[in-house]
Write a protein that holds these residues in place. Structure first.
Motif, PDB file in Angstrom:
ATOM      1  N   GLY A  12       0.890  -1.059  -0.093  1.00 33.13           N
ATOM      2  CA  GLY A  12      -0.014   0.151  -0.033  1.00 33.13           C
ATOM      3  C   GLY A  12       0.790   1.263  -0.064  1.00 33.13           C
ATOM      4  N   PRO A  13       0.166   2.635  -0.188  1.00 34.37           N
ATOM      5  CA  PRO A  13       0.778   3.723  -0.210  1.00 34.37           C
ATOM      6  C   PRO A  13       1.579   4.139   1.001  1.00 34.37           C
ATOM      7  CG  PRO A  13      -1.334   4.036   0.005  1.00 34.37           C
ATOM      8  CD  PRO A  13      -1.208   2.624  -0.194  1.00 34.37           C
ATOM      9  N   ARG A  14       1.974   5.335   1.151  1.00 32.29           N
ATOM     10  CA  ARG A  14       2.663   5.603   2.511  1.00 32.29           C
ATOM     11  C   ARG A  14       1.767   5.830   3.804  1.00 32.29           C
ATOM     12  NH1 ARG A  14       5.834  11.298   2.458  1.00 32.29           N
ATOM     13  NH2 ARG A  14       6.559  11.321   4.653  1.00 32.29           N
ATOM     14  N   ASN A  73      -8.148  10.782   7.444  1.00 33.46           N
ATOM     15  CA  ASN A  73      -7.361  11.561   6.074  1.00 33.46           C
ATOM     16  C   ASN A  73      -6.057  11.640   6.153  1.00 33.46           C
ATOM     17  OD1 ASN A  73      -9.975  12.897   5.404  1.00 33.46           O
ATOM     18  ND2 ASN A  73      -9.863  14.530   6.730  1.00 33.46           N
ATOM     19  N   SER A  74      -5.553  11.840   5.056  1.00 35.83           N
ATOM     20  CA  SER A  74      -3.936  11.265   4.527  1.00 35.83           C
ATOM     21  C   SER A  74      -3.133  12.559   5.266  1.00 35.83           C
ATOM     22  CB  SER A  74      -3.671  11.411   3.164  1.00 35.83           C
ATOM     23  OG  SER A  74      -2.620  11.499   2.919  1.00 35.83           O
ATOM     24  N   PRO A  75      -2.301  12.343   6.056  1.00 30.39           N
ATOM     25  CA  PRO A  75      -1.484  13.406   6.591  1.00 30.39           C
ATOM     26  C   PRO A  75      -0.461  13.870   5.349  1.00 30.39           C
ATOM     27  CG  PRO A  75      -0.767  11.420   7.381  1.00 30.39           C
ATOM     28  CD  PRO A  75      -2.001  11.048   6.694  1.00 30.39           C
ATOM     29  N   TYR A  76      -0.122  13.096   4.618  1.00 33.75           N
ATOM     30  CA  TYR A  76       0.767  13.173   3.444  1.00 33.75           C
ATOM     31  C   TYR A  76       0.303  13.840   2.105  1.00 33.75           C
ATOM     32  CZ  TYR A  76       3.045   9.781   6.344  1.00 33.75           C
ATOM     33  OH  TYR A  76       3.656   9.219   7.456  1.00 33.75           O
ATOM     34  N   ARG A  77      -1.112  13.620   2.012  1.00 36.78           N
ATOM     35  CA  ARG A  77      -1.856  14.312   0.653  1.00 36.78           C
ATOM     36  C   ARG A  77      -3.174  14.916   1.081  1.00 36.78           C
ATOM     37  NH1 ARG A  77      -1.855   9.202  -3.006  1.00 36.78           N
ATOM     38  NH2 ARG A  77      -2.088   8.172  -1.387  1.00 36.78           N
ATOM     39  N   LYS A  83      -9.750   7.708   2.455  1.00 38.05           N
ATOM     40  CA  LYS A  83      -9.716   8.075   3.912  1.00 38.05           C
ATOM     41  C   LYS A  83      -9.565   6.556   4.758  1.00 38.05           C
ATOM     42  CE  LYS A  83     -14.342   9.068   5.457  1.00 38.05           C
ATOM     43  NZ  LYS A  83     -15.094  10.011   6.286  1.00 38.05           N
ATOM     44  N   ASN A  84      -9.676   5.598   3.796  1.00 39.73           N
ATOM     45  CA  ASN A  84      -9.703   4.413   4.239  1.00 39.73           C
ATOM     46  C   ASN A  84      -8.326   3.591   3.919  1.00 39.73           C
ATOM     47  OD1 ASN A  84     -12.188   4.382   5.383  1.00 39.73           O
ATOM     48  ND2 ASN A  84     -13.282   3.660   3.321  1.00 39.73           N
ATOM     49  N   TRP A  85      -7.411   3.310   4.946  1.00 36.12           N
ATOM     50  CA  TRP A  85      -6.235   2.721   4.829  1.00 36.12           C
ATOM     51  C   TRP A  85      -6.246   1.327   5.380  1.00 36.12           C
ATOM     52  CZ3 TRP A  85      -4.535   5.931   1.239  1.00 36.12           C
ATOM     53  CH2 TRP A  85      -4.810   7.185   1.412  1.00 36.12           C
ATOM     54  N   TYR A  86      -5.969   0.302   4.684  1.00 36.37           N
ATOM     55  CA  TYR A  86      -6.087  -1.067   4.939  1.00 36.37           C
ATOM     56  C   TYR A  86      -4.534  -1.926   5.424  1.00 36.37           C
ATOM     57  CZ  TYR A  86     -10.695  -0.573   3.295  1.00 36.37           C
ATOM     58  OH  TYR A  86     -11.777  -0.303   3.274  1.00 36.37           O
ATOM     59  N   THR A 192     -12.585  -1.730  12.251  1.00 34.61           N
ATOM     60  CA  THR A 192     -12.073  -0.101  11.738  1.00 34.61           C
ATOM     61  C   THR A 192     -11.862   0.867  13.017  1.00 34.61           C
ATOM     62  OG1 THR A 192     -13.691  -0.626   9.923  1.00 34.61           O
ATOM     63  CG2 THR A 192     -13.189   1.695  10.554  1.00 34.61           C
ATOM     64  N   GLU A 193     -10.793   1.353  13.012  1.00 34.12           N
ATOM     65  CA  GLU A 193     -10.209   2.256  13.884  1.00 34.12           C
ATOM     66  C   GLU A 193      -9.957   3.593  13.283  1.00 34.12           C
ATOM     67  OE1 GLU A 193      -9.514   1.319  17.181  1.00 34.12           O
ATOM     68  OE2 GLU A 193     -10.051  -0.691  16.941  1.00 34.12           O
ATOM     69  N   ARG A 194     -10.378   4.712  14.361  1.00 31.23           N
ATOM     70  CA  ARG A 194     -10.155   5.984  13.777  1.00 31.23           C
ATOM     71  C   ARG A 194      -9.338   6.649  14.823  1.00 31.23           C
ATOM     72  NH1 ARG A 194     -15.184   3.903  13.209  1.00 31.23           N
ATOM     73  NH2 ARG A 194     -16.193   4.150  11.257  1.00 31.23           N
ATOM     74  N   PRO A 195      -8.669   7.795  14.606  1.00 30.25           N
ATOM     75  CA  PRO A 195      -7.938   8.628  15.349  1.00 30.25           C
ATOM     76  C   PRO A 195      -8.801   9.002  16.643  1.00 30.25           C
ATOM     77  CG  PRO A 195      -7.486   9.366  13.319  1.00 30.25           C
ATOM     78  CD  PRO A 195      -8.578   8.442  13.367  1.00 30.25           C
TER      79      PRO A 195
END
Length: 195
Positions: A12-14, A73-77, A83-86, A192-195
């Motif tokens: 996956g991406p960064r 949300n992405s901290p890099y973009r 906004k879902n990162w697996y 599913t976890e959120r900040p």
């Protein structure tokens, strides 16, 4: 009971690397809430292995095993719509058990062998059949004309084969851990976890 749980970003991406770090912290917090000590092993940006120890470690690992989703949300973009990162979480094994070699575990039987060497080779039991009882490995050595030399060679060959087998098992574990990176399934998370 000790369980090793690997969290991996796969390919996956960064942002997935960031999700691995955040989910590892969340896993450690959940384990602490359950009074389960944790320890990190093999930590890289793309993956981390968390050791869970004690009673309840298996249940905690089971609750975290599968596809995990970090929803933020992405901290890099900043303007990126996704906004879902697996992340994948799977139990793994770090160390292969080593086979201990003791001469007392080896049955040594003198035997005869045929072939070139004349009457002495055919009539005198100078060859050796050595069997390692715990593993069932058998070697037959008849290269020398003396029983004692063949015995030493047989023991050395058994020791080398056991060490090679242990190394092969360790390599298989490393390969299995690398394959976890490719098992990630995007979507349908178990958690599913959120900040």
């Amino acid at each position: 009971m000790t369980v090793y749980l690997m969290l991996s970003a796969g390919r996956g991406p960064r942002e997935c690397e960031w999700a691995v770090a955040e989910l590892a912290k969340r896993l450690e917090r959940d384990a602490a809430h359950r009074n389960i000590p944790t320890k990190r092993h093999e930590s890289t940006p793309r993956s981390v292995v968390v050791e869970l120890q004690g009673p309840g470690a298996e249940a905690c690992a089971k609750a975290w095993t599968g596809t995990l989703c970090w929803q933020a949300n992405s901290p890099y973009r900043p303007n990126h719509g996704r906004k879902n990162w697996y992340v994948i979480a799977r139990p793994c094994t770090l160390d292969a058990p080593r086979t201990e070699f003791r001469e007392s575990d080896v049955d040594i039987v003198p035997c005869r062998t045929g072939g070139p060497g004349g009457q002495r080779r055919n009539k005198v039991s100078t060859a050796v059949r050595a069997t390692h009882r715990p593993t069932g490995l058998v070697v037959v050595v008849d290269t020398e004309r003396h029983f004692g030399l063949n015995r030493g060679l047989a023991l050395r060959q058994l020791r080398e084969r056991l060490e090679r087998g242990d190394q092969d098992a360790a390599n298989a574990l490393v390969t299995a851990r690398w394959q976890i990176h490719d098992e990630i399934i995007r979507g349908d998370p178990i958690r599913t976890e959120r900040p």
